[in-house]
Design a protein around this motif. Sequence first.
Motif, mmCIF file in Angstrom:
data_model
loop_
_atom_site.group_PDB
_atom_site.id
_atom_site.type_symbol
_atom_site.label_atom_id
_atom_site.label_comp_id
_atom_site.label_asym_id
_atom_site.label_seq_id
_atom_site.Cartn_x
_atom_site.Cartn_y
_atom_site.Cartn_z
ATOM 1 N N PRO A 299 2.776 -7.903 -6.839
ATOM 2 C CA PRO A 299 4.028 -7.399 -7.427
ATOM 3 C C PRO A 299 4.226 -5.889 -7.285
ATOM 4 O O PRO A 299 5.361 -5.406 -7.261
ATOM 5 C CB PRO A 299 3.909 -7.794 -8.909
ATOM 6 C CG PRO A 299 2.967 -8.953 -8.913
ATOM 7 C CD PRO A 299 1.982 -8.662 -7.821
ATOM 8 N N ASP A 300 3.110 -5.138 -7.219
ATOM 9 C CA ASP A 300 3.201 -3.677 -7.109
ATOM 10 C C ASP A 300 2.926 -3.173 -5.696
ATOM 11 O O ASP A 300 2.827 -1.961 -5.480
ATOM 12 C CB ASP A 300 2.189 -3.025 -8.068
ATOM 13 C CG ASP A 300 2.401 -3.439 -9.503
ATOM 14 O OD1 ASP A 300 3.571 -3.585 -9.897
ATOM 15 O OD2 ASP A 300 1.394 -3.624 -10.224
ATOM 16 N N LEU A 301 2.794 -4.088 -4.759
ATOM 17 C CA LEU A 301 2.314 -3.696 -3.427
ATOM 18 C C LEU A 301 3.310 -2.804 -2.686
ATOM 19 O O LEU A 301 2.915 -1.799 -2.084
ATOM 20 C CB LEU A 301 2.026 -4.958 -2.605
ATOM 21 C CG LEU A 301 1.293 -4.727 -1.276
ATOM 22 C CD1 LEU A 301 0.324 -5.874 -1.009
ATOM 23 C CD2 LEU A 301 2.297 -4.642 -0.117
ATOM 24 N N ILE A 302 4.591 -3.155 -2.724
ATOM 25 C CA ILE A 302 5.578 -2.394 -1.935
ATOM 26 C C ILE A 302 5.646 -0.927 -2.362
ATOM 27 O O ILE A 302 5.497 -0.035 -1.511
ATOM 28 C CB ILE A 302 6.956 -3.068 -2.001
ATOM 29 C CG1 ILE A 302 6.912 -4.395 -1.237
ATOM 30 C CG2 ILE A 302 8.036 -2.153 -1.427
ATOM 31 C CD1 ILE A 302 8.212 -5.169 -1.254
ATOM 32 N N PRO A 303 5.870 -0.618 -3.655
ATOM 33 C CA PRO A 303 5.926 0.805 -4.012
ATOM 34 C C PRO A 303 4.582 1.519 -3.820
ATOM 35 O O PRO A 303 4.552 2.689 -3.398
ATOM 36 C CB PRO A 303 6.341 0.799 -5.483
ATOM 37 C CG PRO A 303 6.022 -0.561 -5.976
ATOM 38 C CD PRO A 303 6.196 -1.478 -4.818
ATOM 39 N N LEU B 83 -6.038 -0.555 3.050
ATOM 40 C CA LEU B 83 -6.863 -0.468 1.849
ATOM 41 C C LEU B 83 -5.995 -0.483 0.591
ATOM 42 O O LEU B 83 -6.339 -1.139 -0.404
ATOM 43 C CB LEU B 83 -7.711 0.808 1.885
ATOM 44 C CG LEU B 83 -8.676 1.028 0.716
ATOM 45 C CD1 LEU B 83 -9.688 -0.109 0.635
ATOM 46 C CD2 LEU B 83 -9.387 2.373 0.857
ATOM 47 N N ALA B 84 -4.873 0.212 0.646
ATOM 48 C CA ALA B 84 -3.943 0.197 -0.486
ATOM 49 C C ALA B 84 -3.422 -1.213 -0.728
ATOM 50 O O ALA B 84 -3.235 -1.627 -1.877
ATOM 51 C CB ALA B 84 -2.788 1.152 -0.224
ATOM 52 N N VAL C 236 3.080 -4.193 6.793
ATOM 53 C CA VAL C 236 2.711 -4.722 5.477
ATOM 54 C C VAL C 236 3.935 -4.804 4.570
ATOM 55 O O VAL C 236 4.171 -5.815 3.877
ATOM 56 C CB VAL C 236 1.621 -3.840 4.842
ATOM 57 C CG1 VAL C 236 1.507 -4.095 3.340
ATOM 58 C CG2 VAL C 236 0.287 -4.090 5.524
ATOM 59 N N LEU C 237 4.742 -3.761 4.567
ATOM 60 C CA LEU C 237 5.934 -3.742 3.711
ATOM 61 C C LEU C 237 6.945 -4.793 4.156
ATOM 62 O O LEU C 237 7.611 -5.424 3.316
ATOM 63 C CB LEU C 237 6.569 -2.353 3.738
ATOM 64 C CG LEU C 237 5.761 -1.237 3.086
ATOM 65 C CD1 LEU C 237 6.460 0.104 3.268
ATOM 66 C CD2 LEU C 237 5.536 -1.519 1.609
ATOM 67 N N GLY C 238 7.095 -4.975 5.467
ATOM 68 C CA GLY C 238 8.030 -5.971 5.957
ATOM 69 C C GLY C 238 7.640 -7.376 5.539
ATOM 70 O O GLY C 238 8.485 -8.161 5.090
#
Length: 229
Positions: free
Chosen positions: A171-175, A163-164, A34-36
Amino acid sequence: MTAPRQAHRTGRSGWLRAAVLGANDGILSTASLVLGVAAAHGTHQSVLVAGVSGLLAGAMAMASGEFVSVHSQADTEAADLALERVHLEDHEAELEELAEIYIGRGLTPALAAEVAGQLMAHDALGAHARDELGITDELKARPGQAAIASAISFSGGALLPLLASVLTPLPDLIPSVAVASLLFLALLGAVAAHSGGAPVLRSALRVSFWGAAAMATTAIAGTLFGTYA
């Protein structure tokens, strides 16, 4: 009066190892995926598609891999037991071999011979499987159990970062996903350590450190890909 049988943690080792490994991989691989994708400037939809695909593929890969691996162990155990059945046709040699094992563990030769004789009279194959081969009912390989535990635990672990991702704006997904996943990994490490009787803090820190390293590596790769693609 028969004393109550004490519970020990070794009986949990098979399914606990598979469950912990599955949940850890589920959290880490899904969060990293997901982060990638997010770091490569993917859309929210593409991030979720990648996460769901990673969950399904990972659960099947974990189940099949664990089944094949543990089944190989089960096959080896079965072959050793079949060979031991042949060896048991020479009763005297096997009796002497078992007695030598008990002498090595501290019994006197006379007591070792007596114990070996009584155990072989009761269950010769069971005695040799346990004391010569190290195969016990509690620790023997169970491929189906390990595969199911791996698939379920991987899916459960993967659902947490997924779920997160669903609940967090892009915009806030990575942190958000990174912090949530590290918390989940630390909690998993602590629970696994407590269940196995190991130091809780050390396990939580170890899992968190390697989890952070894996997610950071994937995020950097995604950032580079998004920059130069």
